[in-house]
Design a protein around this motif. Structure first.
Motif, short mmCIF file in Angstrom:
data_model
loop_
_atom_site.label_atom_id
_atom_site.label_comp_id
_atom_site.label_asym_id
_atom_site.label_seq_id
_atom_site.Cartn_x
_atom_site.Cartn_y
_atom_site.Cartn_z
N THR A 16 0.82 -1.21 0.00
CA THR A 16 0.00 0.00 0.00
C THR A 16 0.85 1.27 0.00
N ASN A 17 2.07 1.19 0.57
CA ASN A 17 2.96 2.36 0.53
C ASN A 17 3.32 2.73 -0.91
N LYS A 18 3.51 1.72 -1.74
CA LYS A 18 3.83 1.97 -3.15
C LYS A 18 2.63 2.61 -3.85
N VAL A 19 1.44 2.14 -3.55
CA VAL A 19 0.22 2.75 -4.09
C VAL A 19 0.15 4.23 -3.69
N ASN A 20 0.36 4.48 -2.40
CA ASN A 20 0.29 5.85 -1.89
C ASN A 20 1.36 6.75 -2.51
N GLU A 49 -5.85 -2.47 -6.88
CA GLU A 49 -6.82 -3.54 -7.19
C GLU A 49 -6.21 -4.91 -6.88
N LYS A 50 -4.94 -5.10 -7.23
CA LYS A 50 -4.26 -6.37 -6.96
C LYS A 50 -4.21 -6.64 -5.45
N LEU A 51 -3.99 -5.57 -4.67
CA LEU A 51 -3.89 -5.71 -3.21
C LEU A 51 -5.24 -5.64 -2.51
N ASN A 52 -6.29 -5.34 -3.28
CA ASN A 52 -7.63 -5.11 -2.72
C ASN A 52 -7.58 -3.98 -1.68
N TYR A 53 -6.85 -2.93 -2.02
CA TYR A 53 -6.65 -1.75 -1.16
C TYR A 53 -7.67 -0.69 -1.60
N ASN A 54 -8.82 -0.71 -0.94
CA ASN A 54 -9.96 0.11 -1.37
C ASN A 54 -9.69 1.60 -1.34
N LYS A 55 -9.01 2.08 -0.31
CA LYS A 55 -8.70 3.50 -0.24
C LYS A 55 -7.84 3.90 -1.45
N GLY A 56 -6.87 3.08 -1.79
CA GLY A 56 -6.03 3.34 -2.95
C GLY A 56 -6.79 3.30 -4.25
N ILE A 57 -7.73 2.36 -4.37
CA ILE A 57 -8.56 2.26 -5.57
C ILE A 57 -9.37 3.55 -5.73
N GLY A 58 -10.03 3.95 -4.66
CA GLY A 58 -10.86 5.15 -4.72
C GLY A 58 -10.07 6.39 -5.08
N PHE A 59 -8.92 6.60 -4.42
CA PHE A 59 -8.15 7.81 -4.71
C PHE A 59 -7.45 7.75 -6.07
N ALA A 60 -7.17 6.56 -6.57
CA ALA A 60 -6.64 6.45 -7.94
C ALA A 60 -7.70 6.91 -8.94
N TYR A 61 -8.94 6.51 -8.71
CA TYR A 61 -10.03 7.00 -9.57
C TYR A 61 -10.17 8.52 -9.48
N VAL A 62 -10.02 9.06 -8.27
CA VAL A 62 -10.10 10.51 -8.09
C VAL A 62 -8.99 11.19 -8.90
N GLU A 63 -7.77 10.68 -8.79
CA GLU A 63 -6.65 11.28 -9.54
C GLU A 63 -6.89 11.21 -11.04
N LEU A 64 -7.42 10.09 -11.51
CA LEU A 64 -7.74 9.97 -12.94
C LEU A 64 -8.84 10.96 -13.33
N GLY A 65 -9.80 11.17 -12.43
CA GLY A 65 -10.86 12.14 -12.68
C GLY A 65 -10.32 13.55 -12.75
#
Length: 189
Positions: A16-20, A49-65
């Motif tokens: 998750t640190n890498k995601v962040n 998504e691979k890690l099932n890290y929901n906070k990361g998934i949500g904020f990745a979508y925000v960044e793409l938005g």
């Protein structure tokens, strides 16, 4: 921070640190290299998504938005915000919910859909109040003032700008105070 984050990512574990870190880089590149911002957000999304890290998934979508928004592709930006929203709601990530509402409000504001913008801003304000994020609250109050000013509803614009000013005084941020005072002056003018 960009150089150190990029170096750290080369040898980082898939966690998750890498995601962040990818998300942080995405936000740092937003305004000077939007394509790179999208690349980092996409990397973050894949790993989250691979890690099932929901906070990361949500904020990745925000960044793409946000990246789509910056490029003027409001339809795509809205799509990404709508992908993020249920992730945050399902996992009770209040900050994420508020950020989606705030960004969606800005999209509607840019398109002069003031009713939808107002609703999203007010909903975001309630969540930011709930999590006690005073900086975000003042930004929303200021944005609501700008919205009412755009609608030529000067009494309400003044009401929100004054509320933002009062809140910003407590934060002791002179540049933010100056910006809001400028907004108040424009309403009086």
């Amino acid at each position: 921070p960009i150089d150190s984050l990029q170096k750290a990512l080369k040898n980082a574990k898939e966690d998750t640190n890498k995601v962040n870190s990818w998300l942080k880089l995405s936000s740092l590149f937003r305004f000077n290299d939007v394509k790179k911002s999208q690349e980092y957000a996409t990397q973050a999304l894949k790993l989250a998504e691979k890690l099932n890290y929901n906070k990361g998934i949500g904020f990745a979508y925000v960044e793409l938005g946000i990246a789509a928004d910056i490029q003027g592709d409001y339809k795509k930006a809205l799509y990404y915000y709508e992908k993020a929203e249920p992730v945050f709601q399902k996992n009770n990530i209040l900050r994420g919910q508020a950020v989606v509402l705030q960004n969606r409000a800005m999209l509607y504001y840019y398109q002069a859909d003031y009713l939808k913008a107002q609703k999203n801003y007010l909903d975001a304000l309630r969540v930011f109040e709930q999590i006690r994020d005073k900086v975000a609250e003042t930004a929303i109050l200021n944005n609501l003032g700008a919205l009412f000013e755009a609608k030529k509803d000067y009494p309400n614009a003044l009401r929100y700008f004054l509320a933002a000013f009062k809140a910003k005084q407590k934060l002791n941020k002179p540049a933010a105070l100056a910006s809001t005072l400028n907004n108040i002056g424009n309403v009086y003018m």
